[in-house]
Design an enzyme around this catalytic site. Structure first.
Site, PDB file in Angstrom:
ATOM      1  N   GLN A 166      32.903  34.534  23.542  1.00 38.19           N
ATOM      2  CA  GLN A 166      34.227  34.145  24.017  1.00 38.19           C
ATOM      3  C   GLN A 166      34.300  32.621  24.137  1.00 38.19           C
ATOM      4  O   GLN A 166      33.537  32.009  24.879  1.00 38.19           O
ATOM      5  CB  GLN A 166      34.556  34.765  25.368  1.00 38.19           C
TER       6      GLN A 166
ATOM      7  N   TYR B  20      44.047  29.743  31.911  1.00 38.32           N
ATOM      8  CA  TYR B  20      43.310  28.596  31.381  1.00 38.32           C
ATOM      9  C   TYR B  20      44.177  27.842  30.363  1.00 38.32           C
ATOM     10  O   TYR B  20      45.381  28.014  30.315  1.00 38.32           O
ATOM     11  CB  TYR B  20      41.965  29.053  30.828  1.00 38.32           C
TER      12      TYR B  20
ATOM     13  N   ARG C 181      42.153  36.872  23.392  1.00 34.95           N
ATOM     14  CA  ARG C 181      42.402  37.538  24.669  1.00 34.95           C
ATOM     15  C   ARG C 181      43.656  36.975  25.325  1.00 34.95           C
ATOM     16  O   ARG C 181      43.856  35.763  25.372  1.00 34.95           O
ATOM     17  CB  ARG C 181      41.215  37.383  25.614  1.00 34.95           C
TER      18      ARG C 181
ATOM     19  N   GLY D 112      34.635  45.884  32.647  1.00 34.74           N
ATOM     20  CA  GLY D 112      34.004  44.673  33.125  1.00 34.74           C
ATOM     21  C   GLY D 112      33.008  44.966  34.224  1.00 34.74           C
ATOM     22  O   GLY D 112      31.833  45.239  33.959  1.00 34.74           O
TER      23      GLY D 112
END
Length: 378
Positions: free
Chosen positions: A97, A184, A232, A332
């Site tokens: 990622q 982000y 994502r 997760g």
């Protein structure tokens, strides 16, 4: 046998099942380089059809948390190589990622104490970076005041992602996932209540709003091939002070359609909404999220898979697979304490509970010391 446990073809990459280990920050790299212990951690969980690594910064500028293994130096590339070789040795698949936190950083992390960068100079409220406090101790601290990237700087950031993608392939990853979620840098451009720019990367119209994200995707696809690329997203998420706005559905449907036109391997949707049982407002947002998820699947070609993570159970995953809304199911936190999660889900074995105190930082404890389920246990 449930579809959850059947093989899946991800743009030519064979996956043993439809279960994905979602990316999770664990902050276990003291020198920002993946270690032998990190390699063991991922290898223990390699029965997942696909692993997506913890966020790996594409540059020092992109780092917002201490002790995260990056992918921008020769030492970091070499550090990740042991992880990828180990995962592949036991039949696993793993994507890196690629991460740039934007304004979710702090000068104590940045080169020469520089300010974080973002689309606009807006300080995120009620948010934290993981850096050094005034006494030099690592911990959660408020982010620094960001500065807006100059228009002519953005090409450099795009280049950082393309180079990081090439570095990931050199390190042995099967592909990369571009982190365009969780408040982000990408969302700082996508969200019109955060992006105050007036240049061609502003949020006044859809083309400009998507421009930065799609320039990165195009650069990465050009460098390593579209079938090795995932993206994502987290529509309706509020993490890192991302306010909701009136054009969430339009933005993410347009984004998904553009990603599908590029033929990428998958779109990974992070559900930060949950089942929506807390209030009428929460239920309404959950319903809108579910409708958007179905809409994303419709605008994507069948060759581009949809992964869903967040509030996931076997039952929910199987239902959405059966409805054709998603193709892969990501877990997760359950993977933290259950390295053999695939076997536990398939056999109906109970799940262990992770120790939240060991989620971030430290050593092997809480990372690689969770045992697999034993049949003899009562």
């Amino acid at each position: 046998m449930s579809d959850l446990f059947t093989p899946f073809d991800l743009s030519g990459l064979g996956l043993a099942n439809r279960i994905v280990m979602a990316p999770m920050t664990r902050a276990r790299a003291p020198e920002d380089v993946a270690t032998d212990t990190i390699a063991l951690y991922y290898t223990q969980r390699a029965t997942a059809g696909l692993i997506v690594s913890e966020g790996t910064p594409v540059s020092r500028e992109g780092q917002g948390y201490l002790f995260n293994p990056g992918i921008f130096t020769p030492e970091q590339i070499e550090g990740w190589r042991l992880t990828t070789q180990s995962v592949h040795a036991v039949g696993g698949r793993i994507f890196a990622q690629l991460w740039h936190v934007g304004r979710m950083s702090h000068p104590s992390i940045q080169h020469e104490g520089k300010d974080p960068v973002s689309a606009s100079p807006k300080l995120p409220a009620n948010s934290h970076a993981f850096g050094y406090d005034a006494d030099g101790n690592p911990g959660f601290i408020p982010p620094g005041v960001p500065r807006a990237l100059e228009t002519d700087e953005i090409a450099r950031v795009v280049g950082d992602f393309a180079q990081a993608a090439a570095n990931a392939i050199e390190a042995g990853f099967d592909g990369v996932e571009i982190h365009s979620a969780n408040g982000y840098l990408f969302e700082q451009f996508l969200n019109p209540r955060v992006n105050e720019r007036t240049d061609r990367y502003g949020a006044a119209n859809m083309d400009d709003r998507l421009r930065f994200a799609l320039e990165v995707v195009d650069a990465v696809c050009t460098r390593i091939g579209a079938t090795r690329v995932g993206v994502r997203i987290s529509p309706y998420g509020r993490f890192a002070d991302m306010p909701h706005h009136d054009e969430i559905d339009q933005t993410y449907l347009a984004y998904a359609r553009a990603l599908g036109e590029r033929g990428i391997a998958y779109v990974h949707v992070n559900d930060q909404v949950g089942p929506g049982t807390q209030s009428e407002e929460a239920r309404d947002i959950a319903a809108r999220f579910h409708a958007l998820l179905a809409g994303i699947r419709k605008v994507l070609p069948t060759a581009t898979a949809v992964i869903l993570a967040g509030s996931m159970t076997r039952e929910r995953g199987e239902q959405l697979l059966g409805e054709g809304i998603i193709d892969l199911v990501a877990f997760g936190q359950p993977f933290i304490a259950n390295p053999d999660l695939v076997a536990r889900l398939e056999n109906g074995w109970p799940l262990a509970t992770p120790d939240r105190d060991t989620y971030y930082g430290g050593g092997a404890r809480g990372l690689v010391d969770y045992p697999p389920y034993a049949r003899s246990m009562k």
